[in-house]
Write a protein that holds these residues in place. Sequence first.
Motif, short mmCIF file in Angstrom:
data_model
loop_
_atom_site.label_atom_id
_atom_site.label_comp_id
_atom_site.label_asym_id
_atom_site.label_seq_id
_atom_site.Cartn_x
_atom_site.Cartn_y
_atom_site.Cartn_z
N THR A 151 0.63 -1.06 -0.07
CA THR A 151 0.02 0.03 -0.07
C THR A 151 0.90 1.18 -0.03
N ALA A 152 0.32 2.33 -0.27
CA ALA A 152 0.97 3.67 -0.44
C ALA A 152 1.64 3.96 1.14
N ARG A 153 1.01 3.49 2.09
CA ARG A 153 1.19 3.80 3.35
C ARG A 153 2.28 2.74 4.10
N SER A 154 2.60 1.83 3.09
CA SER A 154 3.71 1.03 3.97
C SER A 154 4.88 1.34 4.05
N LYS A 155 5.60 0.83 5.02
CA LYS A 155 6.87 1.21 5.39
C LYS A 155 7.75 0.10 5.73
N THR A 156 8.63 -0.22 4.80
CA THR A 156 9.50 -1.40 4.78
C THR A 156 10.90 -1.06 5.38
N ALA A 157 11.38 -1.54 6.20
CA ALA A 157 12.59 -1.26 6.82
C ALA A 157 13.62 -2.55 7.27
N TYR A 158 14.76 -2.64 6.94
CA TYR A 158 15.71 -3.49 7.33
C TYR A 158 16.62 -2.90 8.52
N LEU A 159 15.94 -3.13 9.69
CA LEU A 159 16.53 -2.21 10.87
C LEU A 159 17.66 -2.81 11.44
N PHE A 160 18.33 -3.80 11.15
CA PHE A 160 19.61 -4.58 11.70
C PHE A 160 20.50 -3.64 12.03
N ASN A 161 21.10 -2.71 11.15
CA ASN A 161 22.10 -1.70 11.35
C ASN A 161 21.66 -0.76 12.44
N GLY A 200 8.91 1.99 -3.06
CA GLY A 200 8.99 0.42 -3.24
C GLY A 200 8.48 -0.22 -4.51
N GLU A 201 7.34 0.44 -4.93
CA GLU A 201 6.72 0.01 -6.11
C GLU A 201 7.85 0.32 -7.28
N ARG A 202 8.43 1.53 -7.37
CA ARG A 202 9.41 2.03 -8.41
C ARG A 202 10.49 1.12 -8.54
N TRP A 203 10.94 0.87 -7.34
CA TRP A 203 12.12 -0.21 -7.13
C TRP A 203 11.93 -1.48 -7.59
N GLY A 204 10.78 -1.95 -7.59
CA GLY A 204 10.39 -3.18 -8.05
C GLY A 204 10.34 -4.19 -6.73
N PHE A 205 10.58 -3.71 -5.46
CA PHE A 205 10.11 -4.60 -4.40
C PHE A 205 8.73 -4.97 -4.31
N PHE A 206 7.67 -4.09 -4.72
CA PHE A 206 6.41 -4.17 -4.79
C PHE A 206 6.02 -4.49 -6.02
N ASN A 207 5.02 -5.62 -6.37
CA ASN A 207 4.66 -6.04 -7.63
C ASN A 207 3.42 -4.92 -7.94
N ARG A 208 2.66 -4.50 -7.20
CA ARG A 208 1.80 -3.52 -7.41
C ARG A 208 1.20 -3.03 -5.89
N LEU A 209 0.70 -1.79 -5.78
CA LEU A 209 -0.04 -0.96 -4.78
C LEU A 209 -1.55 -1.24 -4.89
N CYS A 210 -1.92 -1.50 -3.47
CA CYS A 210 -3.34 -1.49 -3.69
C CYS A 210 -3.97 -0.61 -2.57
N ALA A 211 -5.28 -0.61 -2.27
CA ALA A 211 -5.72 0.33 -1.29
C ALA A 211 -5.75 -0.41 -0.06
N PRO A 212 -5.49 -0.06 1.04
CA PRO A 212 -5.56 -0.75 2.30
C PRO A 212 -6.80 -1.64 2.48
#
Length: 287
Positions: A151-161, A200-212
């Motif tokens: 979704t547009a409001r999703s926030k993906t973070a690899y927080l290990f650092n 994330g969608e522009r980067w190819g991480f998401f296949n597509r965005l949807c409404a929540p």
Amino acid sequence: MSKTLGLALDPALSAGNRRELAGYAATHFRWQCEGGVATITLNRPERKNPLTFDSYAELRDLFRALKYATDVQAVVLAGAGDNFCSGGDVHEIIGPLIDLPAPELLMFTRMTGDLVLAMRHCPQPILAAIDGVCAGAGAILAMASDMRLGTARSKTAYLFNRVGLAGCDMGACALLPRIVGQGRASELLYTGRSLGGEEGERWGFFNRLCAPESLLAEAQALAAQLVAGPTFANGITKTMLHQEWAMTVEQAIEAEAQAQAICMLTNDFKRAYEAFVRKERPVFRGD
């Protein structure tokens, strides 16, 4: 009696290699299965669905068992409420890890890595439905899935650092660059910053965005579309996508020649041809 490719299957072989999982009773998350589509819902919404030692282990064992499931052809992975997964539970995992000696720490990190391996080795396509927070190990689960709807409001973070750890967690340094590219993966793993839904969608991480409000339904609909296809062949595709990372082009072409020849022996291949002759849509059965 069970059938495979038109031949009677020995009961002993069936007992050791086939099982039904639609009625599985999950302990540490929600599980439901309808029409061959299983939905796993991480179900601790009051804390943004964090993972625990128990849920890690149960997910690992379930994805391992899915390799032998006859009644599950696709899996949707989602989180309850408005978030996907906030990673390992700070109080139930992170705190206890501080006091563990090296052998037990390695036991834990191997267990978490085994979950990713189980997800990659199960033949069913896995679709992650990602809304809100998708952090740490939650971001790893998303990465280990075959497709990601966000979704547009999703926030993906690899927080290990951000907690003093390396970004090389649960296969991130191998898998993430293959999804978004080496430079972008490096940025996410070095900085721990959040990747927004549209980025994330522009980067190819998401296949597509949807409404929540439609995210889960769209993920389940896409999974149902895959289930209506040649599921045996889909499993072969997933296997080859995974295995060919470590092959030369020559090895990959030969491996695909062998894999495709096997698929040409299936009844689904014959059904597709016969349907084409009749100018009809094929009805696949996964055999």
